[in-house]
Write a protein that holds these residues in place. Sequence first.
Motif, PDB file in Angstrom:
ATOM      1  N   HIS A  28       0.921  -1.060   0.122  1.00 40.06           N
ATOM      2  CA  HIS A  28       0.072  -0.045   0.036  1.00 40.06           C
ATOM      3  C   HIS A  28       0.822   1.102  -0.157  1.00 40.06           C
ATOM      4  CE1 HIS A  28      -3.516   2.597   1.078  1.00 40.06           C
ATOM      5  NE2 HIS A  28      -2.853   2.955   1.868  1.00 40.06           N
ATOM      6  N   VAL A  29       2.010   1.393   0.962  1.00 40.55           N
ATOM      7  CA  VAL A  29       2.867   2.456   0.976  1.00 40.55           C
ATOM      8  C   VAL A  29       3.650   2.759  -0.438  1.00 40.55           C
ATOM      9  CG1 VAL A  29       4.925   3.189   1.944  1.00 40.55           C
ATOM     10  CG2 VAL A  29       2.934   2.317   3.339  1.00 40.55           C
ATOM     11  N   ARG A  30       4.074   1.545  -1.178  1.00 44.88           N
ATOM     12  CA  ARG A  30       4.998   1.684  -2.398  1.00 44.88           C
ATOM     13  C   ARG A  30       3.789   2.231  -3.356  1.00 44.88           C
ATOM     14  NH1 ARG A  30       7.916  -4.324  -2.436  1.00 44.88           N
ATOM     15  NH2 ARG A  30       9.829  -3.574  -1.026  1.00 44.88           N
ATOM     16  N   ASN A  31       2.779   1.679  -3.310  1.00 45.91           N
ATOM     17  CA  ASN A  31       1.668   2.247  -4.479  1.00 45.91           C
ATOM     18  C   ASN A  31       1.400   3.659  -4.177  1.00 45.91           C
ATOM     19  OD1 ASN A  31       1.276  -0.187  -5.628  1.00 45.91           O
ATOM     20  ND2 ASN A  31      -0.542  -0.621  -4.373  1.00 45.91           N
ATOM     21  N   ALA A  32       1.358   4.297  -2.873  1.00 45.45           N
ATOM     22  CA  ALA A  32       1.219   5.514  -2.651  1.00 45.45           C
ATOM     23  C   ALA A  32       2.484   6.418  -3.217  1.00 45.45           C
ATOM     24  CB  ALA A  32       1.319   5.833  -1.307  1.00 45.45           C
ATOM     25  N   LEU A  33       3.550   5.787  -2.884  1.00 44.99           N
ATOM     26  CA  LEU A  33       4.903   6.446  -3.330  1.00 44.99           C
ATOM     27  C   LEU A  33       4.938   6.589  -4.880  1.00 44.99           C
ATOM     28  CD1 LEU A  33       7.541   5.054  -0.814  1.00 44.99           C
ATOM     29  CD2 LEU A  33       6.479   7.146  -0.698  1.00 44.99           C
ATOM     30  N   ARG A  34       4.705   5.415  -5.482  1.00 40.49           N
ATOM     31  CA  ARG A  34       4.627   5.432  -6.988  1.00 40.49           C
ATOM     32  C   ARG A  34       3.723   5.939  -7.474  1.00 40.49           C
ATOM     33  NH1 ARG A  34       5.360  -1.145  -6.787  1.00 40.49           N
ATOM     34  NH2 ARG A  34       7.518  -1.047  -6.797  1.00 40.49           N
ATOM     35  N   SER A  35       2.408   6.338  -6.817  1.00 43.50           N
ATOM     36  CA  SER A  35       1.426   7.205  -7.586  1.00 43.50           C
ATOM     37  C   SER A  35       1.729   8.859  -7.599  1.00 43.50           C
ATOM     38  CB  SER A  35       0.186   7.079  -6.889  1.00 43.50           C
ATOM     39  OG  SER A  35      -0.347   5.705  -6.781  1.00 43.50           O
ATOM     40  N   ALA A  36       2.530   8.918  -6.379  1.00 44.68           N
ATOM     41  CA  ALA A  36       3.016  10.245  -6.314  1.00 44.68           C
ATOM     42  C   ALA A  36       4.036  10.651  -7.365  1.00 44.68           C
ATOM     43  CB  ALA A  36       3.914  10.461  -5.071  1.00 44.68           C
ATOM     44  N   THR A  37       4.711   9.731  -8.107  1.00 42.82           N
ATOM     45  CA  THR A  37       5.796  10.067  -9.177  1.00 42.82           C
ATOM     46  C   THR A  37       4.896  10.236 -10.445  1.00 42.82           C
ATOM     47  OG1 THR A  37       6.116   7.749  -9.834  1.00 42.82           O
ATOM     48  CG2 THR A  37       7.419   8.779  -8.045  1.00 42.82           C
ATOM     49  N   MET A  38       3.538   9.905 -10.312  1.00 45.48           N
ATOM     50  CA  MET A  38       2.758  10.323 -11.436  1.00 45.48           C
ATOM     51  C   MET A  38       1.840  11.235 -11.299  1.00 45.48           C
ATOM     52  SD  MET A  38       2.259   6.438 -12.820  1.00 45.48           S
ATOM     53  CE  MET A  38       1.825   5.585 -11.165  1.00 45.48           C
ATOM     54  N   GLY A  39       2.011  12.031 -10.367  1.00 42.45           N
ATOM     55  CA  GLY A  39       0.900  12.978 -10.004  1.00 42.45           C
ATOM     56  C   GLY A  39      -0.220  13.006  -9.246  1.00 42.45           C
ATOM     57  N   HIS A  40      -0.407  11.822  -8.709  1.00 38.04           N
ATOM     58  CA  HIS A  40      -1.570  11.341  -7.739  1.00 38.04           C
ATOM     59  C   HIS A  40      -1.176  11.212  -6.496  1.00 38.04           C
ATOM     60  CE1 HIS A  40      -3.517  10.440 -11.582  1.00 38.04           C
ATOM     61  NE2 HIS A  40      -2.574   9.368 -11.987  1.00 38.04           N
ATOM     62  N   TYR A  41      -1.582  12.282  -5.770  1.00 40.51           N
ATOM     63  CA  TYR A  41      -1.022  12.631  -4.401  1.00 40.51           C
ATOM     64  C   TYR A  41      -2.077  12.202  -3.139  1.00 40.51           C
ATOM     65  CZ  TYR A  41       2.630  14.998  -6.685  1.00 40.51           C
ATOM     66  OH  TYR A  41       3.920  15.576  -7.554  1.00 40.51           O
ATOM     67  N   ASP A  42      -2.989  11.590  -3.373  1.00 41.60           N
ATOM     68  CA  ASP A  42      -4.035  11.187  -2.070  1.00 41.60           C
ATOM     69  C   ASP A  42      -3.433  10.275  -1.169  1.00 41.60           C
ATOM     70  OD1 ASP A  42      -5.669  12.974  -3.334  1.00 41.60           O
ATOM     71  OD2 ASP A  42      -7.184  11.304  -4.110  1.00 41.60           O
ATOM     72  N   GLY A  43      -2.818   9.377  -1.569  1.00 41.97           N
ATOM     73  CA  GLY A  43      -2.316   8.168  -0.702  1.00 41.97           C
ATOM     74  C   GLY A  43      -0.924   8.680  -0.127  1.00 41.97           C
ATOM     75  N   TYR A  44      -0.466   9.366  -0.879  1.00 43.72           N
ATOM     76  CA  TYR A  44       0.942  10.019  -0.497  1.00 43.72           C
ATOM     77  C   TYR A  44       0.844  11.038   0.709  1.00 43.72           C
ATOM     78  CZ  TYR A  44       5.407  12.862  -0.752  1.00 43.72           C
ATOM     79  OH  TYR A  44       6.553  13.379  -0.459  1.00 43.72           O
ATOM     80  N   ASN A  45      -0.214  12.101   0.438  1.00 43.30           N
ATOM     81  CA  ASN A  45      -0.398  13.155   1.428  1.00 43.30           C
ATOM     82  C   ASN A  45      -0.901  12.467   2.808  1.00 43.30           C
ATOM     83  OD1 ASN A  45       0.405  15.069  -0.348  1.00 43.30           O
ATOM     84  ND2 ASN A  45      -1.645  15.404  -1.279  1.00 43.30           N
ATOM     85  N   GLN A  46      -1.894  11.449   2.577  1.00 43.13           N
ATOM     86  CA  GLN A  46      -2.273  10.757   3.836  1.00 43.13           C
ATOM     87  C   GLN A  46      -1.048  10.356   4.641  1.00 43.13           C
ATOM     88  OE1 GLN A  46      -4.827   7.967   2.733  1.00 43.13           O
ATOM     89  NE2 GLN A  46      -6.259   9.316   1.688  1.00 43.13           N
ATOM     90  N   LEU A  47      -0.046   9.636   3.734  1.00 45.83           N
ATOM     91  CA  LEU A  47       1.142   9.341   4.509  1.00 45.83           C
ATOM     92  C   LEU A  47       1.930  10.067   5.192  1.00 45.83           C
ATOM     93  CD1 LEU A  47       3.041   6.701   5.110  1.00 45.83           C
ATOM     94  CD2 LEU A  47       3.979   6.886   2.678  1.00 45.83           C
ATOM     95  N   VAL A  48       2.105  11.202   4.516  1.00 45.76           N
ATOM     96  CA  VAL A  48       2.949  12.592   5.079  1.00 45.76           C
ATOM     97  C   VAL A  48       2.267  13.009   6.224  1.00 45.76           C
ATOM     98  CG1 VAL A  48       3.761  14.778   4.599  1.00 45.76           C
ATOM     99  CG2 VAL A  48       4.193  12.842   2.783  1.00 45.76           C
ATOM    100  N   GLY A  49       0.998  13.352   6.172  1.00 46.83           N
ATOM    101  CA  GLY A  49       0.029  13.609   7.094  1.00 46.83           C
ATOM    102  C   GLY A  49       0.151  12.835   8.543  1.00 46.83           C
ATOM    103  N   VAL A  50       0.537  11.561   8.415  1.00 41.90           N
ATOM    104  CA  VAL A  50       0.410  10.777   9.661  1.00 41.90           C
ATOM    105  C   VAL A  50       1.721  10.961  10.192  1.00 41.90           C
ATOM    106  CG1 VAL A  50       0.961   8.280  10.425  1.00 41.90           C
ATOM    107  CG2 VAL A  50      -1.027   8.821   8.746  1.00 41.90           C
TER     108      VAL A  50
END
Length: 627
Positions: A28-50
């Motif tokens: 799940h975390v890997r997908n969030a990181l990879r999505s951020a590299t493609m401009g999709h930040y929802d999961g990534y921002n949630q992780l940073v917020g934690v």
Amino acid sequence: MGVELATENAGFSEMEDVIFSDTELVCHVRNALRSATMGHYDGYNQLVGVLHHTEYLTPDEVALLVTSLKALSGAVSCIDSGHHESLLSAIFGMSMWNYGPDVMDALVELIVKLAASSGQYTDSCLDMLVSNFTPPRSFVEFLKKPRRKGQVLYHVHSALQGIANLLPLAPLRLEDAIVHKMPNVYSKEPLIVLYVENMLRLESSAMGAVVGGMMLKAVVDMAIELDVKIEWEDILQDDPKGIFEMELEDEETVDNTQQEGDELRIRESSRGKSFWGSEIAEKLDSLLVLMFEHLKKCNDAGRLIEVFEPLLQSFQTTVMMVYKLKFSQFVMFYACSLDPENCGMRFTNTLADIFMHRASPPNRRMSAVAYLASYLSRAKFLSLSFVAEILKRLVGWCLKYCETWDGDINPTAHKVFYSGCQAIMYVLCFRMRSLMDIPCLKSLLLHMPIEAIFNHPLNPLKVCLPSIVEEFLRQAKAARLFTTVSEQTFLFNNNMVESELSRAFGGSEKLDMFFPFDPCLLKNSDGFIRPNFVYWSMARTSYDDDEEGCSNEDVEDFGGSGENIAAWSSEEHDHHFDDDELDKMSITPKNSFLNSYMFGGDLCGSALRMPSRIRPSSSPESSWCTN
């Protein structure tokens, strides 16, 4: 194994119950990181917020933070500095002081893996760990809680060791981080103390073989930075009295029933009280206590010689040439007191070698011999036979100088020579009586061509500090050290006026000479120095009439003939002393003429008071320390 969490993520407006296995969480975390590299930040921002949750965390929030950190540890290969800058900033901005052991465990695991995953993160990881040497300013109160402090420091140093295990050269990159983040002299004392504790902990760790020397030198540099901020005016008022007289005035009198050095206490005079109130001095005091305690532990562990070498290097490159240094040099004194036979002798010979090495700059040579004179005079742990041998070297050098130069007095051209002569006189002011009380050392001293040096046309007696010359000549006369010096040389004037020659070299201006191991006035670190320190009140002078003084029969008359001088100058340093002779070498104070004066006798005359402290700050800065 699964983890059930009730999470409230930054991007969600409602609570969700989520069940992840460890593998699924990493994915799940890997997908969030990879999505951020493609401009999709929802999961990534949630992780940073934690990761930004720091205060007043609920048990569920702590559990979420721990699992997020662990998941990131399994996904470090997916972290990209170009696309995940905010995540990296959040990680490196975390302070272990904010969390409990579970979060600290997970954070350490992440930092170690991140440092090892790519060389580009190693320095940032080291910086982050060094930042955790001390708590955030708002958490300084945690320093009063030993349990929290112990937990944090354990995790910080575990992480540093973990990185060193995976990257053996990483500790070499620690120095820049430690120096860069070092507290300044105006930081709160607890923060300075804690930072130094961490540095010394690194020195004694498994990484000590790589970074130990750097840590010791950095601690000494911090001590020097504090030291130079202390004004002598905070300690003593300017006073034209002789330097020996000042020590008797500033020191508490010695109780004859308490002769051991550790029983002595410095009187807190009005000047002393103002000094104890100096915040900078108190910080330096605490730092030196830490250093002394560390050196004691090193000695107990049998590794003092190992740490002494970088200290000696630091002394030669920085300490020795810092003008107006007051107390930091006592690190060397204390280290030598722990191991006189190795460290003590090495320090002495190093100073003597520097002074006698013609290629060394004059300023460096003068500083070395000033340290040497002060050390030989003050170190109780040095055997008198060793002191005598070093004196013999100094006298031999001065004699050869006299044989080389036939000119008249010139304080500027011959300042190295005059500094050597002044060192000889200063040491003998403290040690002459003790040397004369031991037949073999008395013979050695009486055969030294001291008289030939002081009768030379360069005439050091007219150039060196009058207070030292006066005391030296008084003792020399009582000990019959000279045979041909004219009687008028021994006529003293209590208000002795300095000549222009003396003032040009040193004199009341204190331009070129100082004695660095004058009494330590720091109230806590002084306790480490005092048991091994010779105060002037403890020295036995040759004009003291106590019962144990040498009798007239013991005194032999030695002529000042050229034959005696030539014979002495050519002989080898081959005299050895057995254990019985060494056991007799004591400088413990006895009931003496001087002590009776100190305890309220009606004796008078400044010639009876021996100098000790030259305060460099009472004068313009000297040329030798500024070049």
